[in-house]
Scaffold this motif. Sequence first.
Motif, mmCIF file in Angstrom:
data_model
loop_
_atom_site.group_PDB
_atom_site.id
_atom_site.type_symbol
_atom_site.label_atom_id
_atom_site.label_comp_id
_atom_site.label_asym_id
_atom_site.label_seq_id
_atom_site.Cartn_x
_atom_site.Cartn_y
_atom_site.Cartn_z
ATOM 1 N N ILE A 32 0.832 -1.194 0.000
ATOM 2 C CA ILE A 32 0.000 0.000 0.000
ATOM 3 C C ILE A 32 0.872 1.251 0.000
ATOM 4 O O ILE A 32 0.615 2.198 -0.734
ATOM 5 C CB ILE A 32 -0.972 -0.008 1.208
ATOM 6 C CG1 ILE A 32 -2.020 -1.088 1.011
ATOM 7 C CG2 ILE A 32 -1.620 1.360 1.394
ATOM 8 C CD1 ILE A 32 -2.888 -1.329 2.223
ATOM 9 N N TRP A 33 1.924 1.249 0.816
ATOM 10 C CA TRP A 33 2.806 2.414 0.860
ATOM 11 C C TRP A 33 3.521 2.621 -0.473
ATOM 12 O O TRP A 33 3.723 3.748 -0.912
ATOM 13 C CB TRP A 33 3.831 2.288 1.995
ATOM 14 C CG TRP A 33 3.216 2.605 3.317
ATOM 15 C CD1 TRP A 33 2.959 1.755 4.345
ATOM 16 C CD2 TRP A 33 2.733 3.881 3.725
ATOM 17 N NE1 TRP A 33 2.350 2.404 5.373
ATOM 18 C CE2 TRP A 33 2.192 3.743 5.010
ATOM 19 C CE3 TRP A 33 2.684 5.136 3.134
ATOM 20 C CZ2 TRP A 33 1.632 4.787 5.714
ATOM 21 C CZ3 TRP A 33 2.129 6.180 3.836
ATOM 22 C CH2 TRP A 33 1.604 5.997 5.116
ATOM 23 N N LYS A 34 3.901 1.558 -1.157
ATOM 24 C CA LYS A 34 4.526 1.681 -2.477
ATOM 25 C C LYS A 34 3.555 2.296 -3.470
ATOM 26 O O LYS A 34 3.909 3.164 -4.265
ATOM 27 C CB LYS A 34 4.994 0.312 -2.979
ATOM 28 C CG LYS A 34 6.236 -0.182 -2.299
ATOM 29 C CD LYS A 34 6.644 -1.538 -2.836
ATOM 30 C CE LYS A 34 7.816 -2.107 -2.069
ATOM 31 N NZ LYS A 34 8.168 -3.446 -2.515
ATOM 32 N N ILE A 41 4.221 10.579 -6.364
ATOM 33 C CA ILE A 41 5.270 11.029 -7.287
ATOM 34 C C ILE A 41 4.664 11.395 -8.640
ATOM 35 O O ILE A 41 5.007 12.421 -9.236
ATOM 36 C CB ILE A 41 6.370 9.948 -7.429
ATOM 37 C CG1 ILE A 41 7.157 9.835 -6.115
ATOM 38 C CG2 ILE A 41 7.299 10.261 -8.599
ATOM 39 C CD1 ILE A 41 8.138 8.687 -6.073
ATOM 40 N N THR A 42 3.735 10.584 -9.112
ATOM 41 C CA THR A 42 3.071 10.866 -10.392
ATOM 42 C C THR A 42 2.324 12.192 -10.341
ATOM 43 O O THR A 42 2.421 13.012 -11.261
ATOM 44 C CB THR A 42 2.090 9.721 -10.752
ATOM 45 O OG1 THR A 42 2.814 8.479 -10.768
ATOM 46 C CG2 THR A 42 1.437 9.965 -12.098
ATOM 47 N N ILE A 43 1.588 12.433 -9.273
ATOM 48 C CA ILE A 43 0.846 13.686 -9.120
ATOM 49 C C ILE A 43 1.812 14.871 -9.094
ATOM 50 O O ILE A 43 1.566 15.893 -9.737
ATOM 51 C CB ILE A 43 -0.045 13.649 -7.859
ATOM 52 C CG1 ILE A 43 -1.210 12.673 -8.072
ATOM 53 C CG2 ILE A 43 -0.564 15.040 -7.512
ATOM 54 C CD1 ILE A 43 -2.039 12.404 -6.832
ATOM 55 N N CYS A 44 2.923 14.747 -8.375
ATOM 56 C CA CYS A 44 3.911 15.828 -8.312
ATOM 57 C C CYS A 44 4.503 16.119 -9.693
ATOM 58 O O CYS A 44 4.625 17.282 -10.092
ATOM 59 C CB CYS A 44 5.029 15.483 -7.335
ATOM 60 S SG CYS A 44 4.529 15.563 -5.608
ATOM 61 N N LEU A 45 4.859 15.083 -10.428
ATOM 62 C CA LEU A 45 5.424 15.273 -11.766
ATOM 63 C C LEU A 45 4.430 15.940 -12.709
ATOM 64 O O LEU A 45 4.771 16.853 -13.457
ATOM 65 C CB LEU A 45 5.899 13.938 -12.340
ATOM 66 C CG LEU A 45 7.154 13.351 -11.706
ATOM 67 C CD1 LEU A 45 7.439 11.971 -12.264
ATOM 68 C CD2 LEU A 45 8.337 14.274 -11.954
ATOM 69 N N VAL A 46 3.189 15.507 -12.687
ATOM 70 C CA VAL A 46 2.154 16.100 -13.542
ATOM 71 C C VAL A 46 1.959 17.574 -13.182
ATOM 72 O O VAL A 46 1.858 18.436 -14.057
ATOM 73 C CB VAL A 46 0.825 15.306 -13.434
ATOM 74 C CG1 VAL A 46 -0.318 16.058 -14.076
ATOM 75 C CG2 VAL A 46 0.980 13.927 -14.073
ATOM 76 N N THR A 47 1.919 17.877 -11.889
ATOM 77 C CA THR A 47 1.752 19.261 -11.441
ATOM 78 C C THR A 47 2.910 20.131 -11.906
ATOM 79 O O THR A 47 2.706 21.246 -12.392
ATOM 80 C CB THR A 47 1.626 19.315 -9.907
ATOM 81 O OG1 THR A 47 0.534 18.489 -9.502
ATOM 82 C CG2 THR A 47 1.412 20.729 -9.411
ATOM 83 N N ILE A 48 4.124 19.637 -11.777
ATOM 84 C CA ILE A 48 5.310 20.394 -12.192
ATOM 85 C C ILE A 48 5.294 20.624 -13.702
ATOM 86 O O ILE A 48 5.533 21.732 -14.179
ATOM 87 C CB ILE A 48 6.606 19.672 -11.750
ATOM 88 C CG1 ILE A 48 6.736 19.733 -10.222
ATOM 89 C CG2 ILE A 48 7.831 20.266 -12.434
ATOM 90 C CD1 ILE A 48 7.821 18.850 -9.652
#
Length: 195
Positions: A32-34, A41-48
């Motif tokens: 679950i943590w993975k 990480i995906t959300i952060c990359l998309v936002t950036i």
Amino acid sequence: MNERCNVHKNPEAQELPVNQGFLSSKRCSDSIWKQVLVISITICLVTILCGGFLARAKTQQKPPECLQVACPDSWIGFQGKCFYFSVDVKNWTSSQRFCDSQDADLVQIETSQEMDFLLRYKGPSDHWIGLSREHEQPWKWTNGAEFTTWFQIKGRGKSAYLNDKGANSASSYTERKWICSKALLQTSQWPQMRQ
């Protein structure tokens, strides 16, 4: 061996051996943590990436006032100039004063295309233009430039106007409509219409 994380409504209902339960629970927790980490990480990359594209798009766009080039309200644009066709009537001098109050002059006709445009848009009324002369002197535009006589001005008056057939002249005190003109500028440079 592939194990799944089973979530039960009542965790006490399932009995697992101590070691297996602990390992199974730890594997579920790690899994679950993975998943949470990958999603974060995906959300952060998309936002950036989206932020970078938006920032670049904003810096490449010019403000709308820099892109808009237009004539003030009640003026008509043609070949890099703005023209005002009056509704009121005034004598030649008062007509020029009005144009001056609009940072313009009585129209100076520079090309045959401009003459055709003015004759078409002025309607049936006579309109003052920016030519005048002193007694027995050559015609001059309001800016002081001498008229090159590329079109004929009929009559013996001291001030020129356009009628349905072209240019004519009359006494300056006669009241007529008039045409002002000024260079086409960016909208942020236009003063408000004053009457």
